[in-house]
Design an enzyme around this catalytic site. Structure first.
Site, PDB file in Angstrom:
ATOM      1  N   ASN A  15       0.869  -1.179   0.000  1.00 62.21           N
ATOM      2  CA  ASN A  15       0.000   0.000   0.000  1.00 62.21           C
ATOM      3  C   ASN A  15       0.903   1.226   0.000  1.00 62.21           C
ATOM      4  OD1 ASN A  15      -1.770   2.068   0.570  1.00 62.21           O
ATOM      5  ND2 ASN A  15      -2.310   1.345   2.637  1.00 62.21           N
ATOM      6  N   TRP A  16       0.937   1.909  -1.141  1.00 60.21           N
ATOM      7  CA  TRP A  16       1.882   3.027  -1.284  1.00 60.21           C
ATOM      8  C   TRP A  16       1.345   4.334  -0.694  1.00 60.21           C
ATOM      9  CZ3 TRP A  16       3.812   1.945  -7.022  1.00 60.21           C
ATOM     10  CH2 TRP A  16       4.679   0.847  -6.987  1.00 60.21           C
ATOM     11  N   HIS A  99      -9.598   0.925   4.619  1.00 58.75           N
ATOM     12  CA  HIS A  99      -8.305   1.037   5.310  1.00 58.75           C
ATOM     13  C   HIS A  99      -8.484   1.914   6.546  1.00 58.75           C
ATOM     14  CE1 HIS A  99      -4.206   2.274   6.227  1.00 58.75           C
ATOM     15  NE2 HIS A  99      -3.854   1.126   5.662  1.00 58.75           N
ATOM     16  N   GLU A 101      -6.855   4.254   7.775  1.00 57.56           N
ATOM     17  CA  GLU A 101      -6.683   5.704   7.580  1.00 57.56           C
ATOM     18  C   GLU A 101      -7.940   6.307   6.963  1.00 57.56           C
ATOM     19  OE1 GLU A 101      -2.898   5.397   5.573  1.00 57.56           O
ATOM     20  OE2 GLU A 101      -2.026   4.751   7.489  1.00 57.56           O
ATOM     21  N   GLY A 176       2.231   1.931  10.873  1.00 63.43           N
ATOM     22  CA  GLY A 176       3.169   3.046  10.781  1.00 63.43           C
ATOM     23  C   GLY A 176       3.820   3.394  12.107  1.00 63.43           C
ATOM     24  N   GLY A 236       2.830  -1.267   4.272  1.00 61.76           N
ATOM     25  CA  GLY A 236       2.852   0.154   3.951  1.00 61.76           C
ATOM     26  C   GLY A 236       4.285   0.609   3.698  1.00 61.76           C
ATOM     27  N   GLY A 237       4.889   1.219   4.714  1.00 61.19           N
ATOM     28  CA  GLY A 237       6.213   1.853   4.588  1.00 61.19           C
ATOM     29  C   GLY A 237       7.263   0.982   3.915  1.00 61.19           C
TER      30      GLY A 237
HETATM   31  P1  PGA Z   1       2.743   0.083   7.664  1.00 66.49           P
HETATM   32  O1  PGA Z   1       1.295   0.300   6.995  1.00 66.49           O
HETATM   33  O2  PGA Z   1       3.315  -1.180   7.072  1.00 66.49           O
HETATM   34  O3  PGA Z   1       3.531   1.314   7.268  1.00 66.49           O
HETATM   35  O4  PGA Z   1       2.534  -0.032   9.139  1.00 66.49           O
HETATM   36  C1  PGA Z   1       0.436  -0.790   6.739  1.00 66.49           C
HETATM   37  C2  PGA Z   1      -0.848  -0.306   6.104  1.00 66.49           C
HETATM   38  O5  PGA Z   1      -1.335   0.764   6.480  1.00 66.49           O
HETATM   39  O6  PGA Z   1      -1.427  -0.976   5.217  1.00 66.49           O
END
Ligand code: PGA
Length: 255
Positions: A15-16, A99, A101, A176, A236-237
């Site tokens: 997930n960018w 998601h 977020e 994150g 993510g990261g």
């Molecule tokens: P992260 O994010 O690997 O940076 O913790 C995961 C995500 O939000 O899908």
């Protein structure tokens, strides 16, 4: 398109988020070369909408490309939104929905997530429905209640359909933050989700890949993906750098 099987496929997805320009996407995909062959995992990336086309045109055929979010309507006066038909027309085959977020920063409710899931399925995009509890909910012993409420909302529109979808369990406190759920935490949550899907979907539940997400890195990916009922990871990261994402994909077990 990820192919349904009788055991869940292992899926490694990146997930960018709000990173990776069209040029960055092309550069990433030039350098992205995980080990392929029989038994290797299915791989997907979710670029920001503006970079979707660049990713689609540079991606090898084995790499699925998806959007991070869709609107539930097919078209109309919804400034800033992308619909499932638009995503499909640009070459996406998958989409994330719900998601954390989106839920926590943009106020998406369970019913919004259900409508988005229904729109994805209706138009033929494979949804990855994301669920997960906050730290306060975990401390209050409410993990199962919260993730089942989120799952149930999405399952309402998935139950009657022979459609493919994925689930991602992403505890909000692990996203994150560098805090990772233990493999045992992931297995516990995933088996709660699997059990509910079996009640609602019968045998079909056993084909649904349940991914773990939240601070997955090259160093913890193998251990997480070896845990029972963990069918891959949503990253993510650590998916932003091709070297690190290759290490994660290569850490997936053969299946
Ligand atoms: P992260 O994010 O690997 O940076 O913790 C995961 C995500 O939000 O899908």
């Amino acid at each position: 398109m990820l192919v349904p099987r009788s055991v869940p496929a292992v899926v490694v997805a990146g997930n960018w988020k709000m990173h990776v320009s069209p040029d960055d996407a092309r550069e990433f995909l030039d350098a992205f070369s995980p080990r392929r062959g029989p038994g290797r995992p299915q791989v997907a990336v979710f670029p920001p909408a503006i970079s979707l086309l660049a990713a689609v045109t540079s991606a090898p055929s084995w790499l699925a490309i998806g959007t991070q979010n869709i609107h539930w309507e097919a078209r109309g006066a919804f400034t800033g939104e992308v619909s499932a038909p638009l995503a499909l027309a640009a070459g996406a085959t998958h989409t994330l929905v719900g998601h954390s977020e989106r839920r926590h920063l943009f106020g998406e409710t369970d019913s919004d997530v259900a409508r988005k899931t229904a729109a994805a399925v209706h138009h033929g995009l494979v949804p990855t429905v994301c669920v997960g509890e906050t730290l306060a909910e975990r401390h209050a012993g409410r993990v199962s209640e919260v993730i089942l409420r989120q799952l149930d909302a999405a399952l309402e529109c998935l139950a009657g359909q022979e459609t493919q979808f994925l689930l991602a369990y992403e505890p909000v406190w692990a996203i994150g933050t560098g805090e990772t759920a233990t493999p045992q935490d992931a297995t516990e949550a995933h088996s709660v989700l699997r059990h509910r899907m079996r009640e609602q979907l019968g045998d079909r539940a056993d084909q649904v890949s349940i991914l773990y997400g939240g601070s997955v890195k090259p160093d913890n990916a193998a251990e997480l993906m070896a845990a029972d009922d963990v069918d891959g990871v949503l990253v993510g990261g650590a998916s932003l750098d091709p070297v690190s994402f290759v290490r994660i994909v290569d850490a997936a077990p053969d299946r």
